[in-house]
Scaffold this motif. Sequence first.
Motif, PDB file in Angstrom:
ATOM      1  N   ALA A  67     -18.614 -10.474  -9.915  1.00 49.52           N
ATOM      2  CA  ALA A  67     -19.173 -10.653 -11.264  1.00 49.52           C
ATOM      3  C   ALA A  67     -19.432  -9.301 -11.926  1.00 49.52           C
ATOM      4  N   GLY A  68     -19.046  -9.208 -13.193  1.00 46.10           N
ATOM      5  CA  GLY A  68     -19.278  -7.996 -13.972  1.00 46.10           C
ATOM      6  C   GLY A  68     -18.192  -6.945 -13.847  1.00 46.10           C
ATOM      7  N   LYS A  69     -17.201  -7.184 -13.011  1.00 42.16           N
ATOM      8  CA  LYS A  69     -16.126  -6.208 -12.826  1.00 42.16           C
ATOM      9  C   LYS A  69     -14.812  -6.777 -13.330  1.00 42.16           C
ATOM     10  N   LYS A  70     -13.912  -5.875 -13.729  1.00 42.67           N
ATOM     11  CA  LYS A  70     -12.567  -6.226 -14.185  1.00 42.67           C
ATOM     12  C   LYS A  70     -11.555  -5.621 -13.217  1.00 42.67           C
ATOM     13  N   VAL A  71     -10.394  -6.241 -13.156  1.00 43.45           N
ATOM     14  CA  VAL A  71      -9.329  -5.732 -12.302  1.00 43.45           C
ATOM     15  C   VAL A  71      -8.647  -4.555 -13.009  1.00 43.45           C
ATOM     16  N   ILE A  72      -8.420  -3.473 -12.278  1.00 45.24           N
ATOM     17  CA  ILE A  72      -7.696  -2.326 -12.840  1.00 45.24           C
ATOM     18  C   ILE A  72      -6.376  -2.096 -12.109  1.00 45.24           C
ATOM     19  N   GLY A  73      -6.110  -2.931 -11.114  1.00 49.77           N
ATOM     20  CA  GLY A  73      -4.860  -2.843 -10.367  1.00 49.77           C
ATOM     21  C   GLY A  73      -4.882  -3.846  -9.242  1.00 49.77           C
ATOM     22  N   GLY A  74      -3.762  -4.028  -8.605  1.00 56.60           N
ATOM     23  CA  GLY A  74      -3.718  -4.963  -7.495  1.00 56.60           C
ATOM     24  C   GLY A  74      -2.327  -5.115  -6.941  1.00 56.60           C
ATOM     25  N   GLY A  75      -2.194  -6.038  -6.018  1.00 57.81           N
ATOM     26  CA  GLY A  75      -0.911  -6.287  -5.408  1.00 57.81           C
ATOM     27  C   GLY A  75      -0.979  -7.487  -4.496  1.00 57.81           C
ATOM     28  N   ALA A  76       0.155  -7.848  -3.934  1.00 55.22           N
ATOM     29  CA  ALA A  76       0.233  -8.984  -3.024  1.00 55.22           C
ATOM     30  C   ALA A  76       1.310  -8.705  -1.999  1.00 55.22           C
ATOM     31  N   GLU A  77       1.270  -9.471  -0.921  1.00 52.48           N
ATOM     32  CA  GLU A  77       2.243  -9.324   0.155  1.00 52.48           C
ATOM     33  C   GLU A  77       2.663 -10.709   0.623  1.00 52.48           C
ATOM     34  N   ARG A  79       4.381 -12.744   3.733  1.00 55.77           N
ATOM     35  CA  ARG A  79       4.653 -12.567   5.160  1.00 55.77           C
ATOM     36  C   ARG A  79       5.378 -13.777   5.717  1.00 55.77           C
ATOM     37  N   GLY A  80       6.290 -13.509   6.592  1.00 53.59           N
ATOM     38  CA  GLY A  80       7.035 -14.575   7.248  1.00 53.59           C
ATOM     39  C   GLY A  80       8.489 -14.190   7.363  1.00 53.59           C
ATOM     40  N   ASN A  81       9.219 -14.946   8.182  1.00 57.84           N
ATOM     41  CA  ASN A  81      10.639 -14.698   8.367  1.00 57.84           C
ATOM     42  C   ASN A  81      11.369 -14.969   7.057  1.00 57.84           C
ATOM     43  N   ARG A  82      11.971 -13.946   6.489  1.00 54.86           N
ATOM     44  CA  ARG A  82      12.678 -14.041   5.204  1.00 54.86           C
ATOM     45  C   ARG A  82      11.747 -14.416   4.053  1.00 54.86           C
ATOM     46  N   ALA A  83      10.487 -13.948   4.120  1.00 55.08           N
ATOM     47  CA  ALA A  83       9.524 -14.183   3.047  1.00 55.08           C
ATOM     48  C   ALA A  83       9.854 -13.285   1.860  1.00 55.08           C
ATOM     49  N   ILE A  84       9.634 -13.809   0.665  1.00 53.16           N
ATOM     50  CA  ILE A  84       9.927 -13.078  -0.564  1.00 53.16           C
ATOM     51  C   ILE A  84       8.718 -13.170  -1.479  1.00 53.16           C
ATOM     52  N   LEU A  85       8.228 -12.030  -1.938  1.00 51.28           N
ATOM     53  CA  LEU A  85       7.154 -12.017  -2.921  1.00 51.28           C
ATOM     54  C   LEU A  85       7.786 -12.306  -4.276  1.00 51.28           C
ATOM     55  N   VAL A  86       7.350 -13.384  -4.913  1.00 57.28           N
ATOM     56  CA  VAL A  86       7.927 -13.809  -6.182  1.00 57.28           C
ATOM     57  C   VAL A  86       7.150 -13.232  -7.361  1.00 57.28           C
ATOM     58  N   GLY A  87       5.833 -13.099  -7.222  1.00 57.96           N
ATOM     59  CA  GLY A  87       5.031 -12.581  -8.322  1.00 57.96           C
ATOM     60  C   GLY A  87       3.768 -11.906  -7.832  1.00 57.96           C
ATOM     61  N   SER A  88       3.347 -10.883  -8.562  1.00 58.80           N
ATOM     62  CA  SER A  88       2.121 -10.154  -8.292  1.00 58.80           C
ATOM     63  C   SER A  88       1.660  -9.597  -9.635  1.00 58.80           C
ATOM     64  N   PHE A  89       0.577 -10.170 -10.198  1.00 60.16           N
ATOM     65  CA  PHE A  89       0.186  -9.812 -11.558  1.00 60.16           C
ATOM     66  C   PHE A  89      -1.285 -10.159 -11.795  1.00 60.16           C
ATOM     67  N   PRO A  90      -1.892  -9.556 -12.826  1.00 58.50           N
ATOM     68  CA  PRO A  90      -3.307  -9.843 -13.115  1.00 58.50           C
ATOM     69  C   PRO A  90      -3.479 -11.220 -13.755  1.00 58.50           C
ATOM     70  N   THR A  91      -4.684 -11.767 -13.635  1.00 57.24           N
ATOM     71  CA  THR A  91      -5.001 -13.025 -14.311  1.00 57.24           C
ATOM     72  C   THR A  91      -5.057 -12.772 -15.814  1.00 57.24           C
ATOM     73  N   ASP A  92      -4.900 -13.819 -16.606  1.00 57.28           N
ATOM     74  CA  ASP A  92      -4.908 -13.679 -18.065  1.00 57.28           C
ATOM     75  C   ASP A  92      -6.214 -13.085 -18.592  1.00 57.28           C
TER      76      ASP A  92
END
Length: 119
Positions: A67-77, A79-92
């Motif tokens: 609470a009271g903080k905003k996102v200034i950056g981020g990322g995602a990962e 995991r898994g056999n042949r896993a693909i990250l499709v999206g990594s982005f801030p909330t609206d």
Amino acid sequence: MQSMRFLALPLAVLATAGLTVIATAPSQASAPAAAARQAALPHGYQLVKLPNANVPNFQRRTLYCPAGKKVIGGGAEARGNRAILVGSFPTDDGRGWIGLGRQDGNSTVGISVFAICAI
């Protein structure tokens, strides 16, 4: 045989160019150096993590800042056999980070999400 050449640049130049800079400090860092590193962080800096969990392919995993903080950056990962990250982005609303992915040949994928939060 190909030869590789490396160019030594000051860390400040690399950081200014938008590159991630990882530097190691001596094990006996001085108190002023430690204070300078802390002062360089944004006010209220906090790294928040949503640990890996298996979710259905393409299902969003959302992590919110405290609470009271905003996102200034981020990322995602993904995991898994042949896993693909499709999206990594801030909330609206700018309060969190979203990660989603898929895994070929499986109906679930492991997704971890990370957010850098500040006041």
